[in-house]
Design an enzyme around this catalytic site. Structure first.
Site: not given
Length: 217
Positions: A84, A103
């Site tokens: 992000d 993740e």
């Protein structure tokens, strides 16, 4: 070139880091979806994948790519995922899709982390994008109070439940200058599963989709 076209370019560029005959670590998100599309073109050359989310697992299986449980393998040569936000030190904020814990686990196992992004994700200082924190549900308000003491403004991402059955607090209002220290500090709060700072395990290679092509850092 549109933002999605830049994401696609970065996703396809990651194919050259895939080692034939191995199991590939696959992340989550819109840019990763392009990588999965690319990976499908060489599915007969790999042994399968490990996925960081239910959504990515479903997409991989749609292409006929075998998906392994991480507990059933010993090593991953490469993990491909988006971000992000990412800074010049390759510290990242991840977790916009609420898959940050899985993740982070898959990234920890992989020998090499390939980060695929479009050029809107690069920043000088992390923190404009809200920092996701995965929290055990009963600890939500306690963790929020502790985060406020650190200068953050946590907001509960209502209606979102992670693949692990937990909730997400999105922390706003923090200019993150020492990502490694804050990552440890947040993870030390009782009730926090993990947070979306990937500083101790940052990216090894960053592929940035731009209007002029893909830049490798």
């Amino acid at each position: 070139m549109t933002q999605d076209e830049m994401k696609k370019a970065a996703g396809w560029a990651a194919l050259k880091y895939v080692v034939p005959g191995t199991i590939v670590g696959v992340g989550t998100g819109s840019t990763v979806n392009h990588f999965i599309d690319a990976l499908a073109t060489m599915k007969d050359q790999i042994n399968g994948a490990v996925s960081s989310s239910i959504a990515s697992t479903e997409r991989l299986k749609e292409f006929g790519i075998n998906v392994y449980d991480l507990n059933d393998i010993d090593a991953l040569s490469v993990y491909v995922d988006g971000a992000d936000e990412i800074n010049a030190s390759r510290d990242m904020i991840k977790g916009g899709g609420a898959a940050l814990t899985r993740e982070k686990i898959v990234a920890a196992v992989a020998d090499k982390f390939i980060c695929i992004i479009d050029n809107t994700k690069t920043v000088d200082v992390l923190g404009q994008f809200p920092l996701p924190v995965e929290v055990i549900p009963m600890a939500r308000e306690y963790v929020a109070r502790e985060i406020r003491k650190l200068g953050g403004n946590p907001e509960w991402r209502e209606g979102v439940v992670t693949d692990n059955g937990n909730i997400i607090l999105d922390v706003k209002g923090m200019a993150i200058k020492d990502a490694k220290a804050l990552e440890v500090q947040l993870n030390g709060i009782v009730g926090v599963v993990t947070n979306g700072l990937f500083a101790h395990r940052g990216a090894d290679v960053v592929l940035i989709g731009t209007p002029d092509g893909v830049i490798t850092q």
